[in-house]
Design a protein around this motif. Structure first.
Motif, mmCIF file in Angstrom:
data_model
loop_
_atom_site.group_PDB
_atom_site.id
_atom_site.type_symbol
_atom_site.label_atom_id
_atom_site.label_comp_id
_atom_site.label_asym_id
_atom_site.label_seq_id
_atom_site.Cartn_x
_atom_site.Cartn_y
_atom_site.Cartn_z
ATOM 1 N N CYS A 166 35.018 41.526 40.748
ATOM 2 C CA CYS A 166 36.412 41.448 40.122
ATOM 3 C C CYS A 166 36.793 40.114 39.386
ATOM 4 O O CYS A 166 37.847 39.767 39.072
ATOM 5 C CB CYS A 166 37.369 41.406 41.641
ATOM 6 S SG CYS A 166 37.203 42.757 42.574
ATOM 7 N N MET A 167 35.553 39.567 38.751
ATOM 8 C CA MET A 167 35.896 38.288 37.957
ATOM 9 C C MET A 167 36.736 38.616 36.858
ATOM 10 O O MET A 167 36.446 39.695 36.123
ATOM 11 C CB MET A 167 34.612 37.863 37.305
ATOM 12 C CG MET A 167 34.370 36.581 36.759
ATOM 13 S SD MET A 167 32.650 36.023 36.375
ATOM 14 C CE MET A 167 32.236 35.156 37.918
ATOM 15 N N ASP A 168 37.283 37.725 36.271
ATOM 16 C CA ASP A 168 38.085 37.708 35.076
ATOM 17 C C ASP A 168 36.987 37.847 33.928
ATOM 18 O O ASP A 168 35.791 37.317 33.811
ATOM 19 C CB ASP A 168 38.996 36.711 34.571
ATOM 20 C CG ASP A 168 38.408 35.199 34.445
ATOM 21 O OD1 ASP A 168 37.706 34.906 33.431
ATOM 22 O OD2 ASP A 168 38.115 34.642 35.411
ATOM 23 N N ARG A 169 37.326 38.605 32.753
ATOM 24 C CA ARG A 169 36.470 38.829 31.904
ATOM 25 C C ARG A 169 35.996 37.896 31.071
ATOM 26 O O ARG A 169 34.673 37.720 30.673
ATOM 27 C CB ARG A 169 37.270 39.793 30.474
ATOM 28 C CG ARG A 169 37.885 41.287 31.102
ATOM 29 C CD ARG A 169 36.547 42.384 31.368
ATOM 30 N NE ARG A 169 35.653 42.262 30.465
ATOM 31 C CZ ARG A 169 34.402 42.858 30.740
ATOM 32 N NH1 ARG A 169 34.229 43.559 31.757
ATOM 33 N NH2 ARG A 169 33.372 43.102 29.839
ATOM 34 N N GLU A 170 36.814 36.835 30.993
ATOM 35 C CA GLU A 170 36.290 35.399 30.191
ATOM 36 C C GLU A 170 35.093 34.823 31.164
ATOM 37 O O GLU A 170 34.301 34.398 30.279
ATOM 38 C CB GLU A 170 37.367 34.473 30.135
ATOM 39 C CG GLU A 170 37.093 33.316 29.098
ATOM 40 C CD GLU A 170 38.263 32.362 28.966
ATOM 41 O OE1 GLU A 170 37.911 31.042 28.700
ATOM 42 O OE2 GLU A 170 39.464 32.646 29.435
ATOM 43 N N LYS B 115 41.351 46.474 33.350
ATOM 44 C CA LYS B 115 40.877 46.395 34.859
ATOM 45 C C LYS B 115 41.008 47.802 35.456
ATOM 46 O O LYS B 115 42.031 48.426 35.102
ATOM 47 C CB LYS B 115 41.991 45.342 35.148
ATOM 48 C CG LYS B 115 41.582 44.965 36.801
ATOM 49 C CD LYS B 115 42.514 43.767 37.254
ATOM 50 C CE LYS B 115 42.494 43.564 38.846
ATOM 51 N NZ LYS B 115 43.145 42.443 39.042
ATOM 52 N N THR C 137 36.772 44.478 37.420
ATOM 53 C CA THR C 137 36.953 44.174 36.159
ATOM 54 C C THR C 137 35.799 44.678 35.350
ATOM 55 O O THR C 137 35.770 44.385 34.294
ATOM 56 C CB THR C 137 37.180 42.715 36.116
ATOM 57 O OG1 THR C 137 36.230 41.991 36.423
ATOM 58 C CG2 THR C 137 38.588 42.308 36.394
#
Length: 432
Positions: free
Chosen positions: A9-13, A309, A315
């Motif tokens: 679930c980590m953000d794309r950045e 998402k 993600t």
């Protein structure tokens, strides 16, 4: 349920930063440890210093199955054999097998990926897995086995075949999750019906199916016949085996474990990257593999990637269902035909079983397709008019979907040979 929420679930950045760090390390690693890649990079005038982040991946050379065969058996290993603790490989039915070596760390990371898959399907330590993929050089059996054990589930290491025994133990041991090819799942479903044991006496609730292309229609067929939820699992031995990708409960694409396997989609003809959401050939680069890491490996699988998402909270990029393989694609009288298109037609028509055999031949310099397909027992008849009407129905639908004529032969139920592994559904007799 999510196994590794911090990554899945980590953000794309944040994920891109991890991928950039790992790619830079990987390029350095293979440059110094794999002569094949050092030579390839030198031919392109590249050094590891030219790769500063994931955006530089397009500078790197592609790898193909031919490269693996040319370096058979261990020429692409980046560690000495004393560090290789497991060897898997393809069946080698079209020549030398493609061989893959794993270190202890590789096996551990592979198991992590399978654990993500199985928990996404809702499995946990209360489940009993029946692994009916083949055990051996094929990665399916042992791959699924270690992943299921890692989440604390009980494992029945059945391997494929011996269907009567499969059903007996599935019933007696209370199997809740079945792992096998989708075609074998249908075979098992028919065998359960023949066994006379009521379906409600089984505890089966989910199926993990992969190793061959299958359609949404086939999923519905399996779910209805086995009264389970059927999940797709994606993998290939050259990258790790099953666990490269997995569906979540929303079944809106296959999440790829892109912190370990970086995916790209390229145009199969120009090899240039395509825009997100566009279809092309799937390419993978190892970011964490020790034993035999590959750069930009061309899978020949045709699909598309989506980066929005997912409703499940993950993600991780989502991959469309595989349309087919570019090397499975048949070119018939100048038209591209995929076996999955034919399967979709068969499965959308309630009169037919999902068992077929397509034979392609060349007669008088003209390509010809013959399709044998089984009618369901309640629709198979001695009455010529009824069978002609059935043939007309499926022939017309195939013509509409493929844009080509197909010579259809409707055969009686259970007359086409069943497979306990990957189903052989296409025979191409042309000398191309």
């Amino acid at each position: 349920m999510i196994w590794n929420e911090s990554i899945e679930c980590m953000d794309r950045e944040g994920l891109r930063k991890i991928q950039s760090i790992r790619l830079k390390k990987m390029v350095e690693y293979v440059y110094h440890n794999t002569p094949f890649y050092r030579k390839k990079m030198q031919e392109l005038g590249l050094t590891p210093d030219d790769i500063n982040g994931i955006e530089d991946i397009t500078k790197l050379p592609f790898t193909t199955k031919t490269d693996l065969r040319d370096n058979y058996p261990f020429g692409l290993c980046a560690v000495p054999m004393s560090q290789i603790v497991r060897i898997h490989g393809s069946s080698g039915t079209t020549g030398k097998p493609t061989v893959v070596g794993y270190t202890r760390k590789d096996l551990s990371l592979w198991t992590e990926c399978l654990s993500r898959c199985f928990t996404a399907y809702g499995a946990d330590n209360k489940d009993i897995f029946q692994i009916a993929y083949g055990y051996g050089l094929f990665t399916g059996g042992l791959g699924a086995h270690y992943g299921a054990e890692n989440i604390g589930a009980s494992v029945i290491p059945m391997s494929s075949g011996n269907t009567d025994k499969q059903i007996q133990l599935m019933h007696d041991f209370g199997t809740t999750v079945l792992c096998c090819t989708p075609s074998y799942a249908l075979f098992i479903a028919d065998a359960i019906k023949d066994s006379g044991i009521p379906r409600e006496d089984f505890k089966l609730k989910a199926g993990v199916f992969g190793a061959e292309p299958w359609t949404e229609s086939m999923r519905k067929e399996i779910e209805e016949k086995l009264a389970i939820k059927a999940y797709d699992i994606y993998g290939l031995s050259e990258i790790s085996g099953p666990g490269v990708g997995f569906e979540c409960d929303h079944q809106n694409g296959t999440h790829l474990n892109e912190d370990h396997f970086f995916p790209e989609i390229v145009d199969p003809h120009t090899l240039q990257p395509v825009e997100p959401g566009q279809q092309g050939e799937l390419v993978f680069t190892h970011l964490t593999k020790e034993g035999m890491p590959l750069l930009r490996y061309r899978t020949k699988d045709l699909t598309a990637l989506h980066y929005e998402k997912c409703d499940c909270g993950r993600t991780l990029v989502r991959m469309d269902r595989i349309l087919g393989r570019s090397d499975d694609m048949l070119i018939i009288r100048g038209v591209n035909v995929f076996p999955t298109q034919i399967e979709s037609v068969i499965l959308e028509l309630p009169e037919f079983e999902p068992h077929y055999l397509l034979t392609v031949d060349r007669v008088n310099n003209t390509d010809r397709m013959e399709l044998k397909v089984e009618a369901r027992p309640e629709f198979y008849s001695d009455e010529i008019n009824k069978m002609l009407a059935l043939k007309k129905k499926i022939t017309s639908r195939l013509q509409s979907v493929l844009g080509l004529g197909v010579d259809v032969k409707i055969v009686e139920p259970r007359s086409i040979e069943r497979s306990v592994g990957k189903a052989k559904r296409v025979i191409d007799n042309r000398k191309l």
